[in-house]
Write a protein that holds these residues in place. Sequence first.
Motif, PDB file in Angstrom:
ATOM      1  N   GLY A  84       0.799  -1.225   0.000  1.00 13.32           N
ATOM      2  CA  GLY A  84       0.000   0.000   0.000  1.00 13.32           C
ATOM      3  C   GLY A  84       0.830   1.274   0.000  1.00 13.32           C
ATOM      4  O   GLY A  84       0.278   2.373   0.043  1.00 13.32           O
ATOM      5  N   LYS A  85       2.137   1.159  -0.050  1.00 11.80           N
ATOM      6  CA  LYS A  85       3.029   2.337  -0.066  1.00 11.80           C
ATOM      7  C   LYS A  85       3.585   2.487  -1.473  1.00 11.80           C
ATOM      8  O   LYS A  85       3.934   1.498  -2.122  1.00 11.80           O
ATOM      9  N   MET A  86       3.684   3.726  -1.937  1.00  9.10           N
ATOM     10  CA  MET A  86       4.189   3.965  -3.289  1.00  9.10           C
ATOM     11  C   MET A  86       5.072   5.198  -3.318  1.00  9.10           C
ATOM     12  O   MET A  86       4.946   6.070  -2.466  1.00  9.10           O
ATOM     13  N   LYS A  87       5.959   5.206  -4.283  1.00 10.18           N
ATOM     14  CA  LYS A  87       6.869   6.322  -4.558  1.00 10.18           C
ATOM     15  C   LYS A  87       7.880   6.477  -3.431  1.00 10.18           C
ATOM     16  O   LYS A  87       8.246   5.519  -2.774  1.00 10.18           O
ATOM     17  N   GLU A  88       8.333   7.719  -3.176  1.00 16.54           N
ATOM     18  CA  GLU A  88       9.374   7.949  -2.172  1.00 16.54           C
ATOM     19  C   GLU A  88       8.823   7.692  -0.765  1.00 16.54           C
ATOM     20  O   GLU A  88       7.730   8.148  -0.426  1.00 16.54           O
ATOM     21  N   GLN A  89       9.598   6.961   0.031  1.00 20.12           N
ATOM     22  CA  GLN A  89       9.189   6.635   1.392  1.00 20.12           C
ATOM     23  C   GLN A  89      10.307   7.006   2.373  1.00 20.12           C
ATOM     24  O   GLN A  89      11.485   6.749   2.093  1.00 20.12           O
ATOM     25  N   LYS A  90       9.927   7.581   3.498  1.00 21.12           N
ATOM     26  CA  LYS A  90      10.858   7.881   4.592  1.00 21.12           C
ATOM     27  C   LYS A  90      10.170   7.451   5.877  1.00 21.12           C
ATOM     28  O   LYS A  90       9.126   8.005   6.233  1.00 21.12           O
ATOM     29  N   LYS A  91      10.738   6.473   6.560  1.00 20.81           N
ATOM     30  CA  LYS A  91      10.165   5.946   7.796  1.00 20.81           C
ATOM     31  C   LYS A  91      11.154   6.178   8.937  1.00 20.81           C
ATOM     32  O   LYS A  91      12.261   5.639   8.941  1.00 20.81           O
ATOM     33  N   THR A  92      10.736   6.995   9.887  1.00 22.99           N
ATOM     34  CA  THR A  92      11.594   7.369  11.010  1.00 22.99           C
ATOM     35  C   THR A  92      11.305   6.473  12.207  1.00 22.99           C
ATOM     36  O   THR A  92      10.148   6.188  12.520  1.00 22.99           O
ATOM     37  N   ILE A  93      12.368   6.064  12.888  1.00 23.12           N
ATOM     38  CA  ILE A  93      12.260   5.321  14.141  1.00 23.12           C
ATOM     39  C   ILE A  93      12.885   6.194  15.220  1.00 23.12           C
ATOM     40  O   ILE A  93      14.035   6.633  15.086  1.00 23.12           O
ATOM     41  N   THR A  94      12.124   6.464  16.269  1.00 26.36           N
ATOM     42  CA  THR A  94      12.607   7.277  17.382  1.00 26.36           C
ATOM     43  C   THR A  94      12.998   6.352  18.517  1.00 26.36           C
ATOM     44  O   THR A  94      12.179   5.580  19.010  1.00 26.36           O
ATOM     45  N   VAL A  95      14.267   6.444  18.929  1.00 25.56           N
ATOM     46  CA  VAL A  95      14.827   5.601  19.984  1.00 25.56           C
ATOM     47  C   VAL A  95      14.879   6.440  21.261  1.00 25.56           C
ATOM     48  O   VAL A  95      15.511   7.492  21.287  1.00 25.56           O
ATOM     49  N   THR A  96      14.197   5.975  22.317  1.00 26.58           N
ATOM     50  CA  THR A  96      14.195   6.664  23.606  1.00 26.58           C
ATOM     51  C   THR A  96      15.065   5.866  24.566  1.00 26.58           C
ATOM     52  O   THR A  96      14.835   4.674  24.777  1.00 26.58           O
ATOM     53  N   ALA A  97      16.075   6.538  25.144  1.00 18.85           N
ATOM     54  CA  ALA A  97      17.047   5.841  25.996  1.00 18.85           C
ATOM     55  C   ALA A  97      17.553   6.783  27.092  1.00 18.85           C
ATOM     56  O   ALA A  97      17.203   7.965  27.123  1.00 18.85           O
ATOM     57  N   ASN A  98      18.408   6.251  27.958  1.00 20.18           N
ATOM     58  CA  ASN A  98      18.986   7.048  29.050  1.00 20.18           C
ATOM     59  C   ASN A  98      20.217   7.804  28.540  1.00 20.18           C
ATOM     60  O   ASN A  98      21.314   7.683  29.061  1.00 20.18           O
ATOM     61  N   THR A  99      19.995   8.603  27.500  1.00 20.02           N
ATOM     62  CA  THR A  99      21.034   9.389  26.855  1.00 20.02           C
ATOM     63  C   THR A  99      20.642  10.858  26.900  1.00 20.02           C
ATOM     64  O   THR A  99      19.529  11.196  27.303  1.00 20.02           O
ATOM     65  N   TYR A 100      21.539  11.736  26.480  1.00 18.37           N
ATOM     66  CA  TYR A 100      21.205  13.152  26.339  1.00 18.37           C
ATOM     67  C   TYR A 100      21.589  13.599  24.950  1.00 18.37           C
ATOM     68  O   TYR A 100      22.759  13.501  24.594  1.00 18.37           O
ATOM     69  N   PRO A 101      20.634  14.023  24.127  1.00 16.98           N
ATOM     70  CA  PRO A 101      19.207  14.057  24.420  1.00 16.98           C
ATOM     71  C   PRO A 101      18.635  12.645  24.523  1.00 16.98           C
ATOM     72  O   PRO A 101      19.267  11.687  24.074  1.00 16.98           O
TER      73      PRO A 101
END
Length: 158
Positions: free
Chosen positions: A125-142
Amino acid sequence: MMKFLPYSMFLLLLILVSCQNDTNTQENKALGPNSELIRNPASANMLMDTNQLARIVFDEKDFDFGTVNEGDVVEHTFRFTNTGKIPLTILKCRSSCGCTVPEWPEEPIPPGGTGEIKAKFDTEGKMKEQKKTITVTANTYPNETKIMLKGMVTPVKG
């Protein structure tokens, strides 16, 4: 009636004192001494030297999967190193779309240790240009780091 007023005031005060938030919850214990920093990274300057935290450094933050056909499943492994001074704990990874599913290590990564985040992107169901972001939350700064899958999806002709 006036005799009971001091007792009721005392009882009210006792209830208020006993109902304060417990900052030592199970979740805080799991996160360790940096739990407030993870919840509120803006407090880092007030809490501690951020050089004493875990640091997540990815071999690559963006992966270009090129051109694939609609319906293909793209898989990629993002490798990282903890270059910080304490164990790295990833709390969660969330994607920008339900079509992308990340998997991450549950165990803390020691200083100097490495780990992997595996990402699967279903192009149905996805077409053309795709950008999929994954946000990683950890004990880091930021406390959040973003990685990305990107590429082109050729529609199925039908």
